[in-house]
Design an enzyme around this catalytic site. Structure first.
Site, PDB file in Angstrom:
ATOM      1  N   ARG A  71     -21.484  86.820  51.932  1.00 24.57           N
ATOM      2  CA  ARG A  71     -22.730  86.489  52.605  1.00 24.57           C
ATOM      3  C   ARG A  71     -22.748  85.102  53.249  1.00 24.57           C
ATOM      4  O   ARG A  71     -23.027  84.966  54.435  1.00 24.57           O
ATOM      5  CB  ARG A  71     -23.899  86.591  51.617  1.00 24.57           C
ATOM      6  CG  ARG A  71     -25.261  86.485  52.265  1.00 24.57           C
ATOM      7  CD  ARG A  71     -26.379  86.490  51.242  1.00 24.57           C
ATOM      8  NE  ARG A  71     -26.297  87.605  50.317  1.00 24.57           N
ATOM      9  CZ  ARG A  71     -27.091  87.749  49.259  1.00 24.57           C
ATOM     10  NH1 ARG A  71     -27.998  86.828  48.993  1.00 24.57           N
ATOM     11  NH2 ARG A  71     -26.968  88.794  48.468  1.00 24.57           N
TER      12      ARG A  71
ATOM     13  N   TYR B 296     -37.802  95.695  72.529  1.00 23.07           N
ATOM     14  CA  TYR B 296     -37.998  95.193  73.883  1.00 23.07           C
ATOM     15  C   TYR B 296     -36.745  94.548  74.468  1.00 23.07           C
ATOM     16  O   TYR B 296     -36.559  94.561  75.683  1.00 23.07           O
ATOM     17  CB  TYR B 296     -39.134  94.166  73.911  1.00 23.07           C
ATOM     18  CG  TYR B 296     -40.469  94.720  73.490  1.00 23.07           C
ATOM     19  CD1 TYR B 296     -41.040  95.804  74.158  1.00 23.07           C
ATOM     20  CD2 TYR B 296     -41.168  94.166  72.421  1.00 23.07           C
ATOM     21  CE1 TYR B 296     -42.268  96.312  73.768  1.00 23.07           C
ATOM     22  CE2 TYR B 296     -42.397  94.660  72.023  1.00 23.07           C
ATOM     23  CZ  TYR B 296     -42.939  95.742  72.696  1.00 23.07           C
ATOM     24  OH  TYR B 296     -44.143  96.248  72.314  1.00 23.07           O
TER      25      TYR B 296
ATOM     26  N   HIS C 250     -23.966  97.594  57.247  1.00 30.29           N
ATOM     27  CA  HIS C 250     -24.746  96.536  56.593  1.00 30.29           C
ATOM     28  C   HIS C 250     -26.073  97.103  56.093  1.00 30.29           C
ATOM     29  O   HIS C 250     -27.099  97.010  56.783  1.00 30.29           O
ATOM     30  CB  HIS C 250     -25.002  95.396  57.593  1.00 30.29           C
ATOM     31  CG  HIS C 250     -25.364  94.091  56.952  1.00 30.29           C
ATOM     32  ND1 HIS C 250     -24.447  93.296  56.318  1.00 30.29           N
ATOM     33  CD2 HIS C 250     -26.548  93.435  56.851  1.00 30.29           C
ATOM     34  CE1 HIS C 250     -25.029  92.202  55.866  1.00 30.29           C
ATOM     35  NE2 HIS C 250     -26.321  92.269  56.181  1.00 30.29           N
TER      36      HIS C 250
END
Length: 836
Positions: free
Chosen positions: A44, A134, A90
């Protein structure tokens, strides 16, 4: 009761037969914590030293790659990429993935963009990206270099979280992304903070390392100058840069790029670049907060004029504030200047390692060698397989009649394969290729093509074998590939590195050393102006509105000095005050300036009579002369500790005042002039050196009602300039004036008439200087003394400046321009005219 006992016995029996084990709570906590910590570190928070990516970044890039979102293809919705990455690689929140992808599309976050974003992906003001439904995205052209040849067995793949997909453990990374884009992250018990660098410089550093594996970090510093941040700004070169190059840890000082602009009525600090990771909106809010809390004064207004072209933060400065000093305060109190802590921690072979610059480059170089070797092996295997098949096809083509007959006679494919093997020694792979061969491949042209291809493959196979056997050849290929990357993606630095500048902020460290004009009016208004504010005019010029003053005020002092010079103010009461030149705010010719009382603690009834600049106190003297002709000589070093609250400079009678002070060198001849046009000339060594507070002796003999109006030295020239109040003046050789003892009456130099008016000043010049004349209306005329002819003693002179009605010549200043060193020097030669 018996029933309960049966239940207890049953529980005991189950416990005896169970697999529950007794363990130490401390041991279990330690084990679980270590598993969690390693998971955070490896999976991570820390980047891999080879490709500079954390798992989530790698998965986003690889997900976009296999999804066909390449740089030369149309954009696709960001939600598409996020969904693919989340479903395949993921299994975490979609916002974590989208935030990661957005950051790789922000030019203020990454030095070299890895995602080509279309739409609103946030701003340096802290605005969040638009919703993923968007925005659109695809891989950048440079990101393709990270994934280049990933389909050629260049890196290892592992199963994804559900075992249905494969994902790479590292990317091939054709450029050093770890150092190019940097990285930051907080793990358990450790963190990483790696700055970005210039790609061209990194490639130069890698080439240096290839050519000289023993190179030192100092040698690397000659090509990799230091960090190069996405937002630009200035980097102050400190030991911190050398430290992280050598040890992997250090501090980098980043300072905003600020320009001082002159607006219509005041100065402004214009911020055009800010430090990396500084939020512009938060920065503005902090400045406003400091102003409201009165921790910073001098700011008149602040506004954000930033646009698509870049940052432009305008901080207007109050008229009585020195912009450089205000900027200094802002650097100290806000994030206009920050420290970037460097801790180059990255994963090497799955473990966190603190890397210095050379080690980071070596890890990347080793990775590139590994990628090249694996790619070469992959290509070699493919080429050998193809060469093997081509050999069979060519055998068949050369024996086509027999091959066709065998195929026609065979009952099935396997029988044909076996027969071809027996007849022509073709193995099963070659035989199958022969059976799959089209008839058109049997033409002469096609056979020639096969032969050409076989020859090319043979050469390529030999080259691949050479590459695998020769590490020098491997490094040569890597150098060539790096150079191609540099040619295509290399660019100029965004962050300028400032050498010879201290990270410790003081007022003068920010102030440019330059020559400026310092002016002061009769009423004590001070102003600092650029030396280019005046244009040369011919003798008799009317002048320009050079120095605006308030009503009933006029210019009394003008000199040129450096912004880092000491300014000493000598007053008519015999006191001296000191400030630095840059403490006077910068103004325009038409500005009124600020009161001297704002800078020095002068008394209300005290008037400044001389303003001098000093750069070196070790050599020279101050020569004092009062209105009544008292003179004194004192060493400069007695004035080194003068402050703005002032000290006594000379003592004299109550009915006397200090007229002027000049600097001498110890062997000068002194010229003192009077209002009636007389001049006395004597050697300064006739006066012994006195202390700062001492009284002087008589230097010139004056009649009743006659006062001193000129003080100069022979080192200032071989001609004597005399100028009257009505703008009439002349030049006379100093040889015309005999050398006398001090306290003599002197020699007549200017015939005083109604046409000339009383003498304003008498001073020595060389004759090649420029003459600056200041009228009572504040106008300035600058003309060359070379236009003025030499005359004898006791003459009235010629017209130097045209004055209007009720206008008088009030001050004369000599302006010298040394062409050799381009330094501007000015000798202050007069004082305000004595009122008659």
């Amino acid at each position: 009761m018996a029933k309960q006992q049966d239940q207890v016995d049953k529980i005991r029996e189950n416990l005896d037969n169970s697999t529950v084990k007794s363990i130490s709570l401390a041991n279990e906590l330690e084990r679980s914590f270590m598993e969690y910590a390693m998971s955070v570190i490896v999976a991570r928070a820390l980047p891999d030293a080879r490709d500079g990516l954390k798992p989530v970044h790698r998965r986003v890039l690889y997900g976009a790659y296999i999804g066909g979102m390449h740089h030369d293809r149309p954009f696709k919705k960001s939600a598409r990429i996020v969904g693919d990455v989340m479903s395949k690689f993921h299994p975490h929140g979609d916002m974590a993935i989208y935030d990661t992808m957005s950051r790789m599309a922000q030019d203020f976050s990454l030095r070299y963009l890895l995602i080509d974003g279309h739409g609103n992906f946030g701003s340096i003001d802290g605005d969040r990206p638009a919703a993923q439904r968007y925005t659109e995205a695809r891989l950048s052209k440079l990101a393709a270099e990270l994934l280049k040849d990933i389909d050629k067995d260049t890196v290892d793949f592992i199963a994804n979280y559900d075992g249905e997909e494969k994902e790479p453990t590292v990317l091939p990374a054709a450029f050093p992304n770890l150092l190019a884009n940097g990285s930051s992250g907080i793990a358990v018990g450790m963190s990483t903070s790696i700055p970005s660098h210039n790609l061209s410089e990194l490639i130069a550093g890698l080439i240096m390392l290839i050519d000289n594996p023993q190179c030192t970090f100092q040698e690397l510093l000659t090509v990799i100058k230091g960090p190069d941040f996405p937002t630009g700004a200035n980097i102050i070169y400190t030991k911190g840069i050398e430290s992280y190059f050598e040890t992997g840890k250090g501090n980098v000082v980043i300072r905003s790029k600020v320009e001082i602009e002159q607006l219509q009525t005041r100065s402004a600090l214009v911020v055009t670049e800010i430090p990396y990771m500084v939020n512009k909106t938060t920065l503005i809010e902090k400045i406003v907060e400091l102003v409201k809390a009165e921790e910073i004064s001098g700011i008149a207004d602040i506004r954000d004029e930033s646009s698509r072209e870049g940052i432009r933060l305008v901080i207007e400065v109050k008229r009585d504030t020195v912009p450089e000093v205000l900027l200094n305060q802002l650097f100290k109190s806000t994030r206009l200047q920050v420290r970037f802590p460097v801790n180059m921690l990255a994963l090497v072979k799955g473990a966190p390692v603190l890397l210095n610059m050379k080690q980071a480059l070596e890890v990347y170089l080793d990775h590139q060698i590994d990628v090249l070797v694996r790619k070469t092996k992959f290509v070699l295997n493919k080429q050998q397989e193809r060469y093997h098949i081509l050999s069979g096809l060519l055998i068949a083509a050369l024996n086509i009649d027999e091959v066709v007959a065998i195929i026609k006679k065979s009952a099935n494919n396997q029988e044909a394969i076996n027969t071809l093997n027996t007849k022509f020694k073709l193995d099963e792979i070659q035989a199958k290729a022969v059976l799959d061969m089209r008839l058109r491949s049997l033409s002469v042209l096609e056979v020639n093509k096969l032969q050409t291809e076989q020859k090319e493959l043979k050469d390529s196979i030999e080259f691949c074998k050479k590459v695998l056997a020769d590490q020098k050849l491997q490094l040569k290929i890597i150098k060539e590939e790096l150079q191609k990357i540099n040619d295509q993606f290399g660019d100029e630095r965004r962050s300028e590195i400032l050498y010879d500048i201290s990270e410790e902020i003081d007022d003068e460290s920010l102030i440019k050393v330059e020559n400026v004009v310092i002016t002061m009016s009769t009423n004590g208004y001070l102003k600092r102006i650029g030396v280019d504010a005046y244009n040369l005019q011919h003798r008799g010029g009317v002048g320009v509105k050079g120095l605006t003053t308030y009503v009933d005020d006029s210019i009394s002092q003008l000199l040129v000095c450096s912004t880092h010079s000491d300014l000493l103010f000598f007053t008519d009461k015999g006191k001296v005050y000191r400030i630095r030149a840059h403490q006077i705010p910068y103004g325009f010719r038409t500005n009124k300036g600020i009161p001297a009382v704002n800078l020095i603690k002068i008394e209300k009834d005290e008037r400044i009579c001389s303003l001098l600049s000093v750069n070196n106190y070790d050599d020279g003297y101050f020569f004092f002369c009062t209105k009544n002709g008292i003179v004194k000589r004192t060493s400069l070093n007695e004035f080194i500790n003068i402050l703005s609250n002032g000290k006594r400079a000379i003592s004299f009678d109550d009915n006397d005042t200090l007229y002027s002070v000049i600097k001498t060198h110890g062997n000068d001849e002194i010229f003192i002039g009077s209002t009636n046009g007389f001049v006395v000339r004597f050697h300064e060594n006739q006066l012994r050196v006195l202390s700062r507070t001492a009284r002087g002796v008589f230097g010139i003999s004056l009649n009743k009602g006659e006062f001193v109006n000129g003080l100069s030295t022979s080192s200032n020239g071989s001609l004597l300039l005399s100028v009257g109040q009505n703008g009439i003046g002349k030049l006379t050789s100093i040889d015309k004036y005999r050398l006398t003892k001090r306290n003599a009456k002197g020699v007549k130099t200017l015939r005083v008439t109604d046409r000339t008016g009383p003498v304003v000043t008498t001073t020595t010049v060389f004759g090649n200087e420029d003459l600056l004349m200041i009228s009572s209306a504040g106008k300035i005329v600058r003309t060359s003394l070379q236009e003025l002819s030499e005359q004898g003693k006791n003459t009235s002179g010629v017209k130097l400046i045209r004055l209007k009605d009720n206008e008088r010549l009030e001050r004369v200043t000599i302006f010298k321009e040394e062409l050799e060193d381009k330094e501007m020097q000015l000798e202050d030669v007069g004082s305000k005219q004595i009122t008659q």
